[in-house]
Design an enzyme around this catalytic site. Structure first.
Site, PDB file in Angstrom:
ATOM      1  N   LYS A 176       0.945  35.087  50.389  1.00  0.00           N
ATOM      2  CA  LYS A 176      -0.090  36.367  50.884  1.00  0.00           C
ATOM      3  C   LYS A 176      -0.153  37.563  49.774  1.00  0.00           C
ATOM      4  CE  LYS A 176      -0.249  39.999  53.161  1.00  0.00           C
ATOM      5  NZ  LYS A 176      -1.482  40.421  52.808  1.00  0.00           N
ATOM      6  N   GLU A 251      12.412  43.044  48.457  1.00  0.00           N
ATOM      7  CA  GLU A 251      12.570  43.984  47.220  1.00  0.00           C
ATOM      8  C   GLU A 251      11.730  45.003  47.874  1.00  0.00           C
ATOM      9  OE1 GLU A 251      14.286  44.074  44.786  1.00  0.00           O
ATOM     10  OE2 GLU A 251      14.871  42.145  44.887  1.00  0.00           O
ATOM     11  N   CYS A 285       8.161  50.648  41.868  1.00  0.00           N
ATOM     12  CA  CYS A 285       9.604  50.785  42.651  1.00  0.00           C
ATOM     13  C   CYS A 285      10.762  51.481  41.781  1.00  0.00           C
ATOM     14  CB  CYS A 285       9.872  49.299  43.289  1.00  0.00           C
ATOM     15  SG  CYS A 285       9.923  48.131  42.100  1.00  0.00           S
ATOM     16  N   GLU A 384      10.292  58.317  48.148  1.00  0.00           N
ATOM     17  CA  GLU A 384       9.599  57.600  47.035  1.00  0.00           C
ATOM     18  C   GLU A 384       8.022  58.220  47.319  1.00  0.00           C
ATOM     19  OE1 GLU A 384       8.550  53.300  47.794  1.00  0.00           O
ATOM     20  OE2 GLU A 384       9.298  53.078  45.597  1.00  0.00           O
TER      21      GLU A 384
HETATM   22  P1  NAD Z   1       3.182  47.415  51.799  1.00  0.00           P
HETATM   23  O1  NAD Z   1       4.641  47.138  52.402  1.00  0.00           O
HETATM   24  O2  NAD Z   1       2.394  48.107  52.450  1.00  0.00           O
HETATM   25  O3  NAD Z   1       2.720  45.800  51.677  1.00  0.00           O
HETATM   26  C1  NAD Z   1       3.265  44.862  50.969  1.00  0.00           C
HETATM   27  C2  NAD Z   1       2.534  43.538  51.420  1.00  0.00           C
HETATM   28  O4  NAD Z   1       3.114  43.415  52.802  1.00  0.00           O
HETATM   29  C3  NAD Z   1       1.052  43.619  51.648  1.00  0.00           C
HETATM   30  O5  NAD Z   1       0.780  42.266  51.289  1.00  0.00           O
HETATM   31  C4  NAD Z   1       0.915  43.736  53.035  1.00  0.00           C
HETATM   32  O6  NAD Z   1      -0.473  43.264  53.365  1.00  0.00           O
HETATM   33  C5  NAD Z   1       1.931  43.192  53.765  1.00  0.00           C
HETATM   34  N1  NAD Z   1       2.127  43.521  54.887  1.00  0.00           N
HETATM   35  C6  NAD Z   1       1.856  44.635  55.640  1.00  0.00           C
HETATM   36  N2  NAD Z   1       2.067  44.814  56.792  1.00  0.00           N
HETATM   37  C7  NAD Z   1       2.956  43.643  57.088  1.00  0.00           C
HETATM   38  C8  NAD Z   1       3.477  43.097  58.454  1.00  0.00           C
HETATM   39  N3  NAD Z   1       3.647  43.952  59.493  1.00  0.00           N
HETATM   40  N4  NAD Z   1       4.162  41.845  58.461  1.00  0.00           N
HETATM   41  C9  NAD Z   1       4.065  41.172  57.154  1.00  0.00           C
HETATM   42  N5  NAD Z   1       3.456  41.509  56.095  1.00  0.00           N
HETATM   43  C10 NAD Z   1       2.833  42.772  56.016  1.00  0.00           C
HETATM   44  O7  NAD Z   1       3.646  47.728  50.236  1.00  0.00           O
HETATM   45  P2  NAD Z   1       2.477  48.212  49.215  1.00  0.00           P
HETATM   46  O8  NAD Z   1       1.913  49.767  49.581  1.00  0.00           O
HETATM   47  O9  NAD Z   1       1.784  47.167  48.987  1.00  0.00           O
HETATM   48  O10 NAD Z   1       3.622  48.394  47.843  1.00  0.00           O
HETATM   49  C11 NAD Z   1       4.316  49.450  47.585  1.00  0.00           C
HETATM   50  C12 NAD Z   1       5.778  49.437  48.038  1.00  0.00           C
HETATM   51  O11 NAD Z   1       6.457  48.287  47.496  1.00  0.00           O
HETATM   52  C13 NAD Z   1       6.554  50.662  47.432  1.00  0.00           C
HETATM   53  O12 NAD Z   1       7.412  51.007  48.338  1.00  0.00           O
HETATM   54  C14 NAD Z   1       7.265  49.913  46.419  1.00  0.00           C
HETATM   55  O13 NAD Z   1       8.520  50.659  46.205  1.00  0.00           O
HETATM   56  C15 NAD Z   1       7.361  48.488  46.965  1.00  0.00           C
HETATM   57  N6  NAD Z   1       7.617  47.800  45.653  1.00  0.00           N
HETATM   58  C16 NAD Z   1       9.176  47.263  45.543  1.00  0.00           C
HETATM   59  C17 NAD Z   1       9.402  46.529  44.357  1.00  0.00           C
HETATM   60  C18 NAD Z   1      10.947  45.744  44.191  1.00  0.00           C
HETATM   61  O14 NAD Z   1      11.016  45.029  43.217  1.00  0.00           O
HETATM   62  N7  NAD Z   1      11.742  46.376  44.722  1.00  0.00           N
HETATM   63  C19 NAD Z   1       8.387  45.946  43.550  1.00  0.00           C
HETATM   64  C20 NAD Z   1       7.151  46.508  43.760  1.00  0.00           C
HETATM   65  C21 NAD Z   1       6.846  47.323  44.767  1.00  0.00           C
END
Ligand code: NAD
Length: 480
Positions: A176, A251, A285, A384
């Site tokens: 997804k 992650e 991140c 963050e």
């Molecule tokens: P997000 O959590 O909003 O979304 C991530 C994914 O989860 C998207 O595909 C979204 O559609 C999906 N999602 C949303 N609600 C959901 C639910 N209820 N159930 C299942 N899936 C759901 O994150 P974002 O805004 O896309 O990305 C930014 C975040 O990602 C930041 O907090 C960043 O630190 C983190 N990040 C972490 C790493 C790492 O390796 N640690 C790498 C990249 C980004």
């Protein structure tokens, strides 16, 4: 604009969903594409296809899987320029940053191709027992159908870090993508389709988190969810997964530090601070958004950092000599400006940036921003931000620097700058972080581990750990 793109790929064929999502170019705010997206029904169909394909794929040889992963790497390599353009226009990052992403994807697929090719010989390993009456062997087997949920900041990279080891292990996949940045993954899916994987091994369902991510995490036939994203959503994914006791790899976020020790090379420290704070417009991140500087260097460091930050060319990702692009969307742009405003209200001192560049009236651009005198209990220091914002603070001793860096709910990465090698090793060992860079930019290799301490992660990606995340361990014990 061209026709609506099919955002669903199940059992080897493309499908349209009932809803359509607009994909925006964050540098121009124009609609880039429309993608038809799926829902819980499409997730069920994707898991049906993946479950059926698992019967054969799980028995395929590592050698065959490795050959297919190599074909995917080759396909990505051949379409490098196109993928870079898609990533820059959908994500707002400059082309040179998109090139780093695509090259990382190629390296990751090549690495796991080699890992898969090596797997057949070592699949059954004898285990030494303290008894001659029995013999034992250990097998690693693919854990089943897995759900991969990825964010928008490094869409292709986060996808490759999950997809390549999952396929190498022999798992079948439902991916997804983020609803904000599906375009590069759609292209990657076309490359995978052309590589010749058996139908149902790789499936993709675009859509929102609630419509697609949540039902994927809840499906009892899915053995594992590998999720990268925010902590708030990570909690929801874990809660859903708990209902069917499925494994999760998470992650999540970070609030990492760059430590500039007393005998650091200041120019290197400034360069690494800018890389750790402003690459990908700070939407990392792994952003080292806290910069801790030895008191003896702090004044000179701040002068040089401010000059360097003010000179960064913020522009459209395709502009000449662009150094920093746009933030991902209006929500993120307003969130970051809100953090900046609140930081000022909480008493932090804004040295530079903090607003949109005057020459860019459209698009989600924010100038590289540097704060100092940031209160330790402020949101700016603790949360963050996920934007181009650095908070600089002095320290009197190595112990104080380590304590400041470790005082966080997160523990993803850290950087240390110093000419004193013993000091860098001591500090690196004392930091609560999954990865520490010493006098180095944020380079990452597929052979090493990615992930953090505390609330940043559960598990590790890349290297043998990334493969193990998609495997079960089976012991077979027999009487002699
Ligand atoms: P997000 O959590 O909003 O979304 C991530 C994914 O989860 C998207 O595909 C979204 O559609 C999906 N999602 C949303 N609600 C959901 C639910 N209820 N159930 C299942 N899936 C759901 O994150 P974002 O805004 O896309 O990305 C930014 C975040 O990602 C930041 O907090 C960043 O630190 C983190 N990040 C972490 C790493 C790492 O390796 N640690 C790498 C990249 C980004």
């Amino acid at each position: 604009m061209s026709a609506v793109l099919n955002g669903i790929y199940i059992d080897g064929s493309w499908r349209a969903g009932d809803d359509v999502l607009e994909v925006i170019n964050p540098a121009t705010e124009a609609v880039l594409a429309e993608v038809s997206v799926g829902d819980a029904h499409a997730v069920t169909q994707a898991v049906d296809a993946a479950s059926a394909a698992f019967v054969g794929w799980s028995k395929s040889t590592g050698r065959d899987r490795g050959a297919l992963l190599r074909k995917i790497a080759q396909g990505v390599s051949e379409q490098r320029e196109q993928l870079m353009h898609l990533q820059s226009s959908n994500n707002g990052k400059p082309l040179f940053e998109a090139a780093i992403d695509v090259d990382d994807v190629i390296a990751t697929f090549e690495y796991y191709a080699a890992v898969a090719e090596d797997m057949d010989a070592g699949q059954d390993r004898p285990v030494a027992l303290p008894s001659d009456d029995f013999s034992a062997r250990l097998r690693r087997e693919p854990c089943g159908v897995v759900g991969l949920i990825v964010p928008w900041n490094f869409p292709m990279v986060t996808t490759a870090w999950k997809l390549a080891p999952a396929l190498a292990a022999g798992c079948c996949v439902v991916l997804k993508p983020s609803e904000v940045t599906p375009l590069a993954e759609l292209q990657l899916a076309r490359i995978i389709a052309e590589a010749g994987l058996p139908a149902g091994v790789f499936n993709l369902v675009c859509g929102t988190g609630l419509d697609v991510g949540a039902p994927l995490a809840a499906d009892r036939r899915v053995a594992k969810i590998s999720f990268t994203g925010s902590n708030a959503v990570g909690v929801q994914v874990m809660q859903r997964a708990a209902e069917t006791i499925k494994g999760v790899s998470l992650e999540l976020g970070g609030k990492s530090s760059l430590l500039v020790l007393a005998d650091a090379d200041l120019d290197l420290a400034v360069e690494l601070a800018c890389g750790g704070g402003f690459f990908n417009a700070g939407q990392m991140c792994s952003a080292t958004s806290r910069v801790l500087v030895a008191d003896s260097l702090a004044d000179e460091f701040l002068l040089r950092l401010q000059a360097r930050a003010e000179a960064i060319r913020v522009a459209d990702p395709f502009a000449d000599e662009v150094q920093m692009g746009a933030l991902i969307n209006r929500v993120q742009y307003q969130r970051v400006l809100g953090h900046i405003q609140r930081g000022i209200e909480d008493g932090a001192r804004l040295l530079c940036g903090g607003e949109r560049p005057a020459d860019l009236p459209k698009g989600f651009f924010i100038r590289p921003t540097v704060f100092t005198d940031v209160p330790l209990d402020s949101a700016l220091w603790n949360e963050e931000i996920f934007g181009p914002v650095l908070c600089v603070r002095g320290f009197a001793s190595e112990e104080e620097a380590i304590a400041l860096a470790n005082a966080s709910d997160f523990g993803l990465v850290a950087s240390v700058v110093s000419r004193d090698i013993e000091a860098t090793e001591r500090v690196a060992n004392a930091l609560q972080a999954g990865l520490v860079w010493i006098n180095a930019p944020q380079v990452i290799f597929p052979q090493t581990a990615w992930g953090g301490y505390k609330q940043s992660s559960i598990g590790r990606e890349l290297g043998p750990w990334g493969l193990a995340a998609f495997q079960e361990i089976k012991h077979v014990i027999s009487s002699n």
